[in-house]
Design a protein around this motif. Structure first.
Motif, PDB file in Angstrom:
ATOM      1  N   ARG A   1     -13.423   7.229   3.928  1.00 59.88           N
ATOM      2  CA  ARG A   1     -12.514   6.092   4.138  1.00 59.88           C
ATOM      3  C   ARG A   1     -11.476   5.949   3.030  1.00 59.88           C
ATOM      4  NH1 ARG A   1     -16.594   1.381   6.549  1.00 59.88           N
ATOM      5  NH2 ARG A   1     -17.362   2.628   8.313  1.00 59.88           N
ATOM      6  N   GLU A   2     -11.294   6.992   2.237  1.00 54.89           N
ATOM      7  CA  GLU A   2     -10.248   6.988   1.223  1.00 54.89           C
ATOM      8  C   GLU A   2      -9.117   7.921   1.637  1.00 54.89           C
ATOM      9  OE1 GLU A   2     -11.487   5.766  -3.237  1.00 54.89           O
ATOM     10  OE2 GLU A   2     -11.826   7.867  -2.684  1.00 54.89           O
ATOM     11  N   LEU A   3      -7.892   7.402   1.567  1.00 56.32           N
ATOM     12  CA  LEU A   3      -6.690   8.188   1.835  1.00 56.32           C
ATOM     13  C   LEU A   3      -6.224   8.792   0.514  1.00 56.32           C
ATOM     14  CD1 LEU A   3      -4.516   8.885   4.027  1.00 56.32           C
ATOM     15  CD2 LEU A   3      -3.254   6.886   3.202  1.00 56.32           C
ATOM     16  N   ILE A   4      -6.331  10.107   0.394  1.00 52.21           N
ATOM     17  CA  ILE A   4      -6.110  10.796  -0.884  1.00 52.21           C
ATOM     18  C   ILE A   4      -4.807  11.584  -0.817  1.00 52.21           C
ATOM     19  CG2 ILE A   4      -7.085  12.431  -2.542  1.00 52.21           C
ATOM     20  CD1 ILE A   4      -9.851  11.813  -1.189  1.00 52.21           C
ATOM     21  N   PRO A   5      -3.804  11.249  -1.648  1.00 51.64           N
ATOM     22  CA  PRO A   5      -2.503  11.925  -1.590  1.00 51.64           C
ATOM     23  C   PRO A   5      -2.614  13.412  -1.916  1.00 51.64           C
ATOM     24  CG  PRO A   5      -2.373   9.897  -2.893  1.00 51.64           C
ATOM     25  CD  PRO A   5      -3.827  10.177  -2.669  1.00 51.64           C
ATOM     26  N   ASP A   6      -1.854  14.235  -1.183  1.00 52.42           N
ATOM     27  CA  ASP A   6      -1.748  15.663  -1.462  1.00 52.42           C
ATOM     28  C   ASP A   6      -0.328  16.035  -1.909  1.00 52.42           C
ATOM     29  OD1 ASP A   6      -4.423  16.292  -0.874  1.00 52.42           O
ATOM     30  OD2 ASP A   6      -3.985  16.383   1.274  1.00 52.42           O
ATOM     31  N   ARG A   7       0.667  15.822  -1.060  1.00 56.93           N
ATOM     32  CA  ARG A   7       2.067  16.067  -1.411  1.00 56.93           C
ATOM     33  C   ARG A   7       2.871  14.814  -1.062  1.00 56.93           C
ATOM     34  NH1 ARG A   7       3.943  21.150  -2.306  1.00 56.93           N
ATOM     35  NH2 ARG A   7       5.579  19.955  -3.346  1.00 56.93           N
ATOM     36  N   LEU A   8       3.681  14.330  -2.005  1.00 57.88           N
ATOM     37  CA  LEU A   8       4.420  13.092  -1.827  1.00 57.88           C
ATOM     38  C   LEU A   8       5.923  13.331  -1.854  1.00 57.88           C
ATOM     39  CD1 LEU A   8       2.368  10.808  -4.238  1.00 57.88           C
ATOM     40  CD2 LEU A   8       2.138  10.971  -1.747  1.00 57.88           C
ATOM     41  N   LEU A   9       6.645  12.583  -1.058  1.00 56.00           N
ATOM     42  CA  LEU A   9       8.091  12.541  -1.184  1.00 56.00           C
ATOM     43  C   LEU A   9       8.437  11.633  -2.358  1.00 56.00           C
ATOM     44  CD1 LEU A   9       7.775  13.650   1.734  1.00 56.00           C
ATOM     45  CD2 LEU A   9       9.859  12.399   2.313  1.00 56.00           C
ATOM     46  N   SER A  10       9.574  11.888  -2.983  1.00 55.14           N
ATOM     47  CA  SER A  10      10.028  11.014  -4.056  1.00 55.14           C
ATOM     48  C   SER A  10      10.799   9.838  -3.448  1.00 55.14           C
ATOM     49  CB  SER A  10      10.935  11.780  -5.011  1.00 55.14           C
ATOM     50  OG  SER A  10      12.171  12.090  -4.375  1.00 55.14           O
ATOM     51  N   PRO A  11      10.885   8.709  -4.166  1.00 54.85           N
ATOM     52  CA  PRO A  11      11.673   7.571  -3.659  1.00 54.85           C
ATOM     53  C   PRO A  11      13.112   7.945  -3.331  1.00 54.85           C
ATOM     54  CG  PRO A  11      10.286   6.875  -5.476  1.00 54.85           C
ATOM     55  CD  PRO A  11      10.147   8.364  -5.396  1.00 54.85           C
ATOM     56  N   ILE A  12      13.737   8.821  -4.142  1.00 57.14           N
ATOM     57  CA  ILE A  12      15.122   9.188  -3.858  1.00 57.14           C
ATOM     58  C   ILE A  12      15.211  10.011  -2.589  1.00 57.14           C
ATOM     59  CG2 ILE A  12      15.047  11.249  -5.316  1.00 57.14           C
ATOM     60  CD1 ILE A  12      18.050   8.878  -4.726  1.00 57.14           C
ATOM     61  N   GLU A  13      14.199  10.861  -2.328  1.00 57.80           N
ATOM     62  CA  GLU A  13      14.187  11.626  -1.076  1.00 57.80           C
ATOM     63  C   GLU A  13      14.037  10.696   0.120  1.00 57.80           C
ATOM     64  OE1 GLU A  13      12.239  15.877  -2.536  1.00 57.80           O
ATOM     65  OE2 GLU A  13      10.922  14.195  -2.013  1.00 57.80           O
TER      66      GLU A  13
ATOM     67  N   ASN B   1       0.825  -1.200   0.000  1.00 57.81           N
ATOM     68  CA  ASN B   1       0.000   0.000   0.000  1.00 57.81           C
ATOM     69  C   ASN B   1       0.863   1.256   0.000  1.00 57.81           C
ATOM     70  OD1 ASN B   1      -2.854  -0.721  -0.030  1.00 57.81           O
ATOM     71  ND2 ASN B   1      -2.437  -1.782   1.891  1.00 57.81           N
ATOM     72  N   ALA B   2       2.022   1.194   0.635  1.00 56.92           N
ATOM     73  CA  ALA B   2       2.951   2.332   0.610  1.00 56.92           C
ATOM     74  C   ALA B   2       3.404   2.613  -0.813  1.00 56.92           C
ATOM     75  CB  ALA B   2       4.153   2.045   1.512  1.00 56.92           C
ATOM     76  N   ALA B   3       3.740   1.559  -1.560  1.00 58.80           N
ATOM     77  CA  ALA B   3       4.180   1.731  -2.944  1.00 58.80           C
ATOM     78  C   ALA B   3       3.076   2.329  -3.799  1.00 58.80           C
ATOM     79  CB  ALA B   3       4.632   0.394  -3.511  1.00 58.80           C
ATOM     80  N   ARG B   4       1.861   1.844  -3.631  1.00 59.84           N
ATOM     81  CA  ARG B   4       0.751   2.364  -4.434  1.00 59.84           C
ATOM     82  C   ARG B   4       0.436   3.814  -4.053  1.00 59.84           C
ATOM     83  NH1 ARG B   4      -0.689  -3.176  -3.669  1.00 59.84           N
ATOM     84  NH2 ARG B   4      -0.912  -4.239  -5.682  1.00 59.84           N
ATOM     85  N   PHE B   5       0.517   4.118  -2.756  1.00 57.57           N
ATOM     86  CA  PHE B   5       0.286   5.489  -2.323  1.00 57.57           C
ATOM     87  C   PHE B   5       1.327   6.422  -2.935  1.00 57.57           C
ATOM     88  CE2 PHE B   5       1.130   9.001   0.622  1.00 57.57           C
ATOM     89  CZ  PHE B   5      -0.139   9.553   0.752  1.00 57.57           C
ATOM     90  N   LEU B   6       2.590   5.982  -2.969  1.00 55.76           N
ATOM     91  CA  LEU B   6       3.661   6.802  -3.539  1.00 55.76           C
ATOM     92  C   LEU B   6       3.492   7.003  -5.044  1.00 55.76           C
ATOM     93  CD1 LEU B   6       6.937   5.726  -1.712  1.00 55.76           C
ATOM     94  CD2 LEU B   6       5.877   7.979  -1.742  1.00 55.76           C
ATOM     95  N   SER B   7       2.754   6.127  -5.682  1.00 55.22           N
ATOM     96  CA  SER B   7       2.489   6.299  -7.117  1.00 55.22           C
ATOM     97  C   SER B   7       1.309   7.225  -7.349  1.00 55.22           C
ATOM     98  CB  SER B   7       2.234   4.952  -7.785  1.00 55.22           C
ATOM     99  OG  SER B   7       1.001   4.399  -7.355  1.00 55.22           O
ATOM    100  N   GLY B   8       0.708   7.730  -6.253  1.00 59.59           N
ATOM    101  CA  GLY B   8      -0.391   8.679  -6.362  1.00 59.59           C
ATOM    102  C   GLY B   8      -1.765   8.059  -6.271  1.00 59.59           C
ATOM    103  N   LEU B   9      -1.827   6.758  -5.965  1.00 59.27           N
ATOM    104  CA  LEU B   9      -3.120   6.077  -5.897  1.00 59.27           C
ATOM    105  C   LEU B   9      -3.762   6.248  -4.520  1.00 59.27           C
ATOM    106  CD1 LEU B   9      -2.299   2.711  -7.715  1.00 59.27           C
ATOM    107  CD2 LEU B   9      -3.461   4.735  -8.657  1.00 59.27           C
ATOM    108  N   ARG B  10      -5.069   6.365  -4.509  1.00 59.24           N
ATOM    109  CA  ARG B  10      -5.804   6.424  -3.258  1.00 59.24           C
ATOM    110  C   ARG B  10      -5.817   5.049  -2.607  1.00 59.24           C
ATOM    111  NH1 ARG B  10     -11.127  10.235  -4.366  1.00 59.24           N
ATOM    112  NH2 ARG B  10     -10.050  11.925  -5.483  1.00 59.24           N
ATOM    113  N   ARG B  11      -5.872   5.028  -1.276  1.00 63.59           N
ATOM    114  CA  ARG B  11      -5.968   3.764  -0.553  1.00 63.59           C
ATOM    115  C   ARG B  11      -7.239   3.779   0.298  1.00 63.59           C
ATOM    116  NH1 ARG B  11      -4.478   1.720  -3.696  1.00 63.59           N
ATOM    117  NH2 ARG B  11      -4.207  -0.250  -2.581  1.00 63.59           N
ATOM    118  N   ARG B  12      -7.827   2.637   0.500  1.00 66.85           N
ATOM    119  CA  ARG B  12      -9.036   2.518   1.308  1.00 66.85           C
ATOM    120  C   ARG B  12      -8.705   1.846   2.631  1.00 66.85           C
ATOM    121  NH1 ARG B  12     -13.648   4.046  -0.688  1.00 66.85           N
ATOM    122  NH2 ARG B  12     -14.740   2.985   1.014  1.00 66.85           N
TER     123      ARG B  12
END
Length: 360
Positions: free
Chosen positions: A328-340, A262-273
């Motif tokens: 019940r949806e976690l909606i990304p706003d600002r994400l860190l990059s994998p390199i960060e 779920n962390a990987a999908r969240f980092l790709s900008g996907l919502r999680r339930r």
């Protein structure tokens, strides 16, 4: 013969320095000084303080710059000394005196605690302020202070600001002139100089700002601050001790932790339930040590970038970004990059004690 210039080797720095800004430096001057001392690649501050002002100024480095707007928008608390009996061109002690008022015994006697409380109530809540001419607001591409220095006055519209708390106490300054000690908690966009002038007008005495110190911003106070002199006196190899973790800026956020996939999908900008209550401000963490290589590749980084030598199973979850929760949806706003994230895990700054709330 030209002196040899030493090239500073920049490095990725991710985190926050809580600076006690000195008098005489602009916010940007202070930022550039600390950036140079840390040899940081990327930096930004969280709201300007006039050169006359001192106090807490969070400086953001690397990934922390993504969250600097949170502090820009946050309420701020100041302690100020307001000199009565004179107005100045700039509204503070740096300007030329425009008008003097004679404050005799009768005028001083009228400045009772009850009168000050009435004026404080008058300026508490939602109020209108006319921005001062000596400000960085732009008109036709030029800052207002540029017009002011040329002797030109520009018409300004009043703006709505909020004063959450205002305390006024009669005192004397170091020259034994009658003054007011002012404590004010206010919204972004508030000009404390203008507030001081308006209070003087309400008291019929005229006023200008003698000194200004920011003692709190967005829940961050002076207790954890460091001075430029302290950083300068510290050997270069030890200066990163003053860099607090990125989530220092997220102390008021609800905390949600995701497993590897779920962390990987969240980092790709996907919502999680999930079984989460609605929340406007969420700090999202993830166990990146369990992220599968194929999941990492889905958002453009090789799997080993978030595995192997960093993010061991016994390490705390890594900050992934901020989000909000609706239905019940976690909606990304600002994400860190994998390199960060990788760079943070390889050289994690010490965490700032915070009141982040854990949710399931």
């Amino acid at each position: 013969m030209n002196a040899t210039r030493t090239r500073v080797q920049r490095r990725p720095v991710h985190g926050v320095v809580l600076l006690d800004k000195p008098i005489g430096l602009s916010s940007n001057d202070a930022l550039q000084k600390v950036k140079w001392l840390l040899r940081a690649e990327k930096a930004g501050h969280t709201g300007t303080l006039d050169p006359l002002a001192t106090g807490v100024l969070p400086l953001c480095f690397g990934a922390a710059t993504k969250f600097s707007q949170l502090q820009l928008d946050a309420p701020k608390t100041y302690e100020a000394l307001v000199c009565l009996g004179a107005t100045t061109t700039t509204g503070d002690a740096e300007g030329d005196v425009v008008q003097n008022w004679e404050l005799g015994a009768a005028e001083r006697a009228a400045l009772t605690a009850q009168r000050l409380a009435q004026v404080a109530a008058q300026f508490t809540g939602d109020i209108q302020q006319v921005p001062p001419m000596y400000s960085a607001l732009k008109r036709d591409g030029k800052a207002l202070y540029e017009y002011a220095r040329a002797g030109i006055t520009i018409e300004r519209e009043a703006r709505a600001v909020t004063i959450y708390r205002l305390e006024l106490t009669i005192c004397e300054d170091e020259q034994s002139f009658i003054a007011i000690k002012m404590v004010v908690q206010c919204s972004k966009g508030t000009y404390v100089r203008t507030l001081a002038e308006d209070i003087g007008t309400a008291l019929g005495a005229g006023a200008h700002l003698r000194s200004l110190r920011r003692v709190e911003t967005g829940g961050i106070d002076l207790s954890g601050t460091v001075t430029i002199e302290q950083i300068e006196a510290t050997p270069d190899a030890e200066r990163l001790q003053y860099v607090l973790s990125v989530d220092t800026l997220l102390a008021a956020h609800t905390r949600v932790t995701l497993d590897g996939d779920n962390a990987a999908r969240f980092l790709s900008g996907l919502r999680r339930r999930g079984e989460w209550a609605d929340a406007d401000a969420v700090a999202v963490y993830g166990d990146v040590s369990t992220v599968r290589p194929e999941a990492c590749q889905s958002f453009g980084v090789a799997g080993h970038s978030l595995q192997g030598s960093v993010g061991a199973n016994d390490d705390p979850p890594a900050l992934l970004g901020v989000a909000h929760i609706r239905a019940r949806e976690l909606i990304p706003d600002r994400l860190l990059s994998p390199i960060e994230i990788q760079q943070i895990l390889e050289g994690t700054p010490r965490p700032q004690a915070s009141g982040i709330l854990e949710t399931s």
